[in-house]
Enzyme design. Structure first.
Site, PDB file in Angstrom:
ATOM      1  N   ARG A  64      63.290  80.079  28.546  1.00 56.95           N
ATOM      2  CA  ARG A  64      64.574  79.477  28.912  1.00 56.95           C
ATOM      3  C   ARG A  64      64.515  79.058  30.372  1.00 56.95           C
ATOM      4  O   ARG A  64      64.075  79.845  31.228  1.00 56.95           O
ATOM      5  CB  ARG A  64      65.708  80.481  28.690  1.00 56.95           C
ATOM      6  CG  ARG A  64      67.067  79.844  28.941  1.00 56.95           C
ATOM      7  CD  ARG A  64      68.196  80.752  28.597  1.00 56.95           C
ATOM      8  NE  ARG A  64      68.308  81.846  29.552  1.00 56.95           N
ATOM      9  CZ  ARG A  64      69.187  82.842  29.435  1.00 56.95           C
ATOM     10  NH1 ARG A  64      69.982  82.881  28.387  1.00 56.95           N
ATOM     11  NH2 ARG A  64      69.254  83.790  30.339  1.00 56.95           N
TER      12      ARG A  64
ATOM     13  N   HIS B 256      74.327  91.977  31.697  1.00 55.16           N
ATOM     14  CA  HIS B 256      72.880  91.930  31.905  1.00 55.16           C
ATOM     15  C   HIS B 256      72.349  93.277  32.365  1.00 55.16           C
ATOM     16  O   HIS B 256      71.210  93.632  32.101  1.00 55.16           O
ATOM     17  CB  HIS B 256      72.511  90.822  32.892  1.00 55.16           C
ATOM     18  CG  HIS B 256      72.617  89.473  32.272  1.00 55.16           C
ATOM     19  ND1 HIS B 256      73.660  88.633  32.495  1.00 55.16           N
ATOM     20  CD2 HIS B 256      71.819  88.857  31.359  1.00 55.16           C
ATOM     21  CE1 HIS B 256      73.505  87.546  31.767  1.00 55.16           C
ATOM     22  NE2 HIS B 256      72.397  87.657  31.071  1.00 55.16           N
TER      23      HIS B 256
ATOM     24  N   CYS C 246      69.734  84.585  19.738  1.00 54.52           N
ATOM     25  CA  CYS C 246      69.090  85.438  20.735  1.00 54.52           C
ATOM     26  C   CYS C 246      70.095  86.312  21.494  1.00 54.52           C
ATOM     27  O   CYS C 246      69.727  87.028  22.414  1.00 54.52           O
ATOM     28  CB  CYS C 246      68.261  84.617  21.707  1.00 54.52           C
ATOM     29  SG  CYS C 246      69.256  83.478  22.684  1.00 54.52           S
TER      30      CYS C 246
ATOM     31  N   ARG D  65      64.058  85.219  29.716  1.00 51.30           N
ATOM     32  CA  ARG D  65      65.068  84.895  30.745  1.00 51.30           C
ATOM     33  C   ARG D  65      64.348  84.769  32.088  1.00 51.30           C
ATOM     34  O   ARG D  65      64.061  85.769  32.739  1.00 51.30           O
ATOM     35  CB  ARG D  65      66.087  86.037  30.857  1.00 51.30           C
ATOM     36  CG  ARG D  65      66.986  86.231  29.655  1.00 51.30           C
ATOM     37  CD  ARG D  65      67.979  87.349  29.931  1.00 51.30           C
ATOM     38  NE  ARG D  65      69.039  87.411  28.958  1.00 51.30           N
ATOM     39  CZ  ARG D  65      69.071  88.245  27.919  1.00 51.30           C
ATOM     40  NH1 ARG D  65      68.083  89.108  27.719  1.00 51.30           N
ATOM     41  NH2 ARG D  65      70.091  88.216  27.094  1.00 51.30           N
TER      42      ARG D  65
ATOM     43  N   ARG E 254      82.385  89.667  29.683  1.00 55.45           N
ATOM     44  CA  ARG E 254      81.422  90.586  29.050  1.00 55.45           C
ATOM     45  C   ARG E 254      81.077  91.785  29.920  1.00 55.45           C
ATOM     46  O   ARG E 254      80.472  92.736  29.446  1.00 55.45           O
ATOM     47  CB  ARG E 254      80.155  89.828  28.631  1.00 55.45           C
ATOM     48  CG  ARG E 254      79.375  89.243  29.776  1.00 55.45           C
ATOM     49  CD  ARG E 254      78.357  88.213  29.301  1.00 55.45           C
ATOM     50  NE  ARG E 254      77.023  88.752  29.182  1.00 55.45           N
ATOM     51  CZ  ARG E 254      75.924  88.011  29.051  1.00 55.45           C
ATOM     52  NH1 ARG E 254      76.015  86.688  28.986  1.00 55.45           N
ATOM     53  NH2 ARG E 254      74.754  88.554  28.958  1.00 55.45           N
TER      54      ARG E 254
ATOM     55  N   GLU F  32      76.014  78.555  23.624  1.00 53.07           N
ATOM     56  CA  GLU F  32      76.711  79.694  24.199  1.00 53.07           C
ATOM     57  C   GLU F  32      78.033  79.293  24.853  1.00 53.07           C
ATOM     58  O   GLU F  32      78.791  80.132  25.300  1.00 53.07           O
ATOM     59  CB  GLU F  32      75.822  80.432  25.209  1.00 53.07           C
ATOM     60  CG  GLU F  32      75.269  79.581  26.328  1.00 53.07           C
ATOM     61  CD  GLU F  32      74.318  80.357  27.239  1.00 53.07           C
ATOM     62  OE1 GLU F  32      74.314  81.595  27.233  1.00 53.07           O
ATOM     63  OE2 GLU F  32      73.565  79.684  27.979  1.00 53.07           O
TER      64      GLU F  32
ATOM     65  N   ASN G  22      76.108  86.434  23.509  1.00 48.26           N
ATOM     66  CA  ASN G  22      76.650  87.209  24.641  1.00 48.26           C
ATOM     67  C   ASN G  22      77.688  86.378  25.392  1.00 48.26           C
ATOM     68  O   ASN G  22      78.788  86.851  25.688  1.00 48.26           O
ATOM     69  CB  ASN G  22      75.538  87.603  25.610  1.00 48.26           C
ATOM     70  CG  ASN G  22      74.453  88.398  24.928  1.00 48.26           C
ATOM     71  OD1 ASN G  22      74.681  88.963  23.870  1.00 48.26           O
ATOM     72  ND2 ASN G  22      73.275  88.435  25.513  1.00 48.26           N
ATOM     73  N   ASP G  23      77.314  85.136  25.687  1.00 45.94           N
ATOM     74  CA  ASP G  23      78.265  84.261  26.372  1.00 45.94           C
ATOM     75  C   ASP G  23      79.228  83.598  25.394  1.00 45.94           C
ATOM     76  O   ASP G  23      80.395  83.393  25.717  1.00 45.94           O
ATOM     77  CB  ASP G  23      77.520  83.188  27.179  1.00 45.94           C
ATOM     78  CG  ASP G  23      77.053  83.741  28.527  1.00 45.94           C
ATOM     79  OD1 ASP G  23      77.827  84.482  29.150  1.00 45.94           O
ATOM     80  OD2 ASP G  23      75.922  83.461  28.930  1.00 45.94           O
TER      81      ASP G  23
END
Ligand code: PEP
Ligand code: MG
Length: 590
Positions: free
Chosen positions: A341, A198, A511, A305, A474, A440, A463-464
């Site tokens: 989200r 992040h 996303c 987010r 990550r 995810e 990403n996850d």
């Protein structure tokens, strides 16, 4: 010695956020704590060394005393923890043993403190009693604050830095990164971190160059060293020569030109050569970023987010505060859609008042939807704010970290209760609001057919999904090379989700950052993904690449991709087939 004085030196890390800058290094104070040198102290100087230690303890205690005094009454629980720290300053295990170590081993105070603190920490963390284990965290705080005073490092918060600098830190948390003030910080570099962290994502949103995972930057670089940060290639040059500075200027000019050319075309639609219109949207963390999405020609917000509004504060935000922020975003982006989200707090985005500092694996812990379902009041407050804002534009609700069907059903129950309460109060909201889930967690991807019957859309969070399906952290620099979006297993998983969504007649978005790399687009388009969301800066390049691709070519291309057995094989295939189109390579190689 690692001290490089004035000779030019290059170090390489992970290119986390593009752009180039040059400026003075500013070592983030707290992180100086990690850099501990060991040296021996002559017998006749031992008294002086012990006094140096005692002075540092006194200064640290005075600092803490001031903080306790300034802590507001309503945060008394917080003050109570700090008072525990006061006692620990004179704790025999920490204080007494450090003095003994200086005397017995004839070493400097920093080294003695570090050794003693590590031993105490190890001892506490082996204990089964969770209360005692938690004391380990207190000892770290206390020994860090003594160490800071020994080393003379400052404890300024990132928000209060007052000159144009490049931050050099061991690590920056997402919360700290989001506090960076652009007029004061030109870029940053860290020893730790990965491209999908992040911290990297926020750097890209803020449009500041960043290189992460440099391993030794905080040891090599000194305050006020001149450094060049090239966030596009991942190179940092320390004490550059005149020649390097000239090359830097040329490169920066080319970068700005390249950006300007792409940005000029950013408002053209993302229509493929065979006439398919794709949606390319932006991801945001803070309401202000909605402007960047518009500037870069985004077709809406594919991921908002919301957790950043909960960080860097001492208590939960109120419904009205949340509503105001959501409405601000809706007002700017309407008539385009915004996907909000729900809170994905904890994991790497922890708020002190809501996190479990004892969790060994916070990313797999009480985060996202799991947290919200355990705290229905917190969840309901946010859902009410979102529903109220939905009366003013096109909002979708997206649920993070879904790993089983029950989480969807439970959420829907809570959402219905919230809707009923608004009905009873006569408050307007969008009754047809779509509710979707992040895909995810691998279990959600595998159960996509079951999930699809219960939601309006999917949003693939690569990403996850990559982190969990490949078991690669990550944010861990050491395994960054194994974090591979084009791993055959990732491609198969994305294909499965996209196929299920198509067969079930629901929308599928992507996303995760995988959508932002032009190199991945031929495959994503071939898999049938037509709604992408990414950091705003990447939108123009993604749209430009889409305009050079034809879906009737990328579809059959997938059959070839699926024959590849390794990431390298997939990458070579993409490069050989589409290399000439993926023109932003110019900059990666430059
Ligand atoms: C993801 O996991 O891909 C995602 C988009 O969410 P985040 O990066 O906030 O975890
Ligand atoms: Mg995620």
């Amino acid at each position: 010695m690692l001290n490089n004085n004035d000779t030019e030196m290059q170090i390489h890390g992970i290119a986390a956020s593009p752009g180039i800058c040059v400026g003075k290094a500013y070592l983030v104070g707290r992180e100086g704590v990690d850099v501990v040198e060991k040296y021996s102290v002559k017998r006749e100087k031992l008294k002086e060394e012990i006094k140096r230690f005692k002075d540092a303890v006194k200064k640290a205690k005075d600092e803490l005393y001031r903080i306790i005094e300034q802590t507001p009454k309503d945060l008394s629980q917080h003050a109570h923890i700090l008072e525990t720290h006061m006692v620990l300053f004179k704790d025999k295990m920490l204080y007494g043993r450090t003095i003994e170590t200086i005397e017995n081993e004839q070493v400097n105070a920093e080294w003695a403190l570090k050794t003693v603190a590590s031993n105490v920490k190890a001892m506490f963390s082996d204990m089964t009693d969770s209360y005692l284990r938690a004391r380990a965290a207190d000892i770290i705080h206390v020994s860090d604050s003594i160490m800071r005073n020994l080393i003379g490092a400052e404890t300024e918060s990132i928000a209060s830095i007052g000159k144009q600098v490049i931050l050099v830190a061991t690590d920056l948390s997402p919360a700290e990164t989001s506090q960076i003030q652009l007029e004061k910080v030109m870029g940053f570099i860290t020893d730790r971190g990965g491209k999908a962290s992040h911290t990297a994502i926020i750097a890209r949103s803020l449009e500041i160059p960043a290189v992460l995972g440099l391993e030794n930057a905080t040891r090599i670089i000194k305050n006020d060293d001149i450094i060049i940060v090239d966030g596009t290639s991942g190179v940092v040059i320390i004490n550059p020569t005149g020649q390097a500075l000239i090359q830097f200027e040329e490169r920066q000019e080319r970068y700005e030109e390249h950006k300007a050319v792409i940005s000029r075309e950013s408002h053209l639609p993302a229509v493929t050569l065979d006439g398919i219109h794709l949606q390319v949207m932006g991801n945001i963390e803070l309401p202000e970023e909605v402007v960047a999405v518009m500037t870069y020609g985004g077709d809406g917000i594919g991921l908002y987010r919301t957790e950043f509004q909960y960080l860097s504060r001492s208590d939960f935000p109120s419904e009205d505060e949340l509503f105001d922020k959501y409405k601000d975003v809706v007002d700017v982006i309407t008539p385009r859609p915004v996907t909000i989200r729900t809170l994905d707090i904890n994991g790497d985005k922890a708020a002190s008042y809501a996190s479990d500092s004892e969790a060994a694996n916070p990313v797999l812990g009480l985060r996202g939807i799991r947290y919200c379902l355990q705290k229905p009041d917190v969840f309901k407050t946010q859902l009410r704010a979102i529903l109220r804002a939905s009366a003013f534009g096109h909002i979708r609700i997206l649920l993070p970290m879904i790993s089983c069907l029950e989480e969807i059903l439970e959420t829907k129950k809570i959402l219905n209760e919230v809707a009923d309460s608004l009905d009873n109060e006569g408050i307007d909201y969008d009754r047809n609001i779509e509710v979707g889930i992040m895909i995810e967690v691998p279990s959600a991807a595998i159960l996509a057919d079951i999930m699809a019957k219960n939601v309006d859309f999917f949003s693939i969070g690569t990403n996850d999904l990559i982190q969990f399906s490949l078991a690669v952290d990550r944010v861990n620099r050491q395994v960054a090379h194994l974090y591979q979006p084009l791993h055959p297993a990732v491609i198969r998983m994305v294909k499965h989700v996209a196929d299920v969504a198509r067969d079930s007649g629901i929308n599928v978005f992507m996303c995760g950052e995988m959508a932002s790399d032009p190199m991945n687009l031929p495959i994503l388009l071939g898999l049938g993904l037509e709604k992408l969301s990414m950091n705003p800066q990447s939108i123009p390049m993604a749209k430009k690449t889409i305009r050079s691709l034809a879906i009737n070519e990328t579809r059959p291309f997938i059959a070839e991709v699926l024959k590849e057995t390794t990431t390298k094989g997939v990458m070579n295939l993409v490069q050989n087939t589409y290399g000439s189109i993926l023109s932003d390579k110019i900059f990666k190689e430059g």
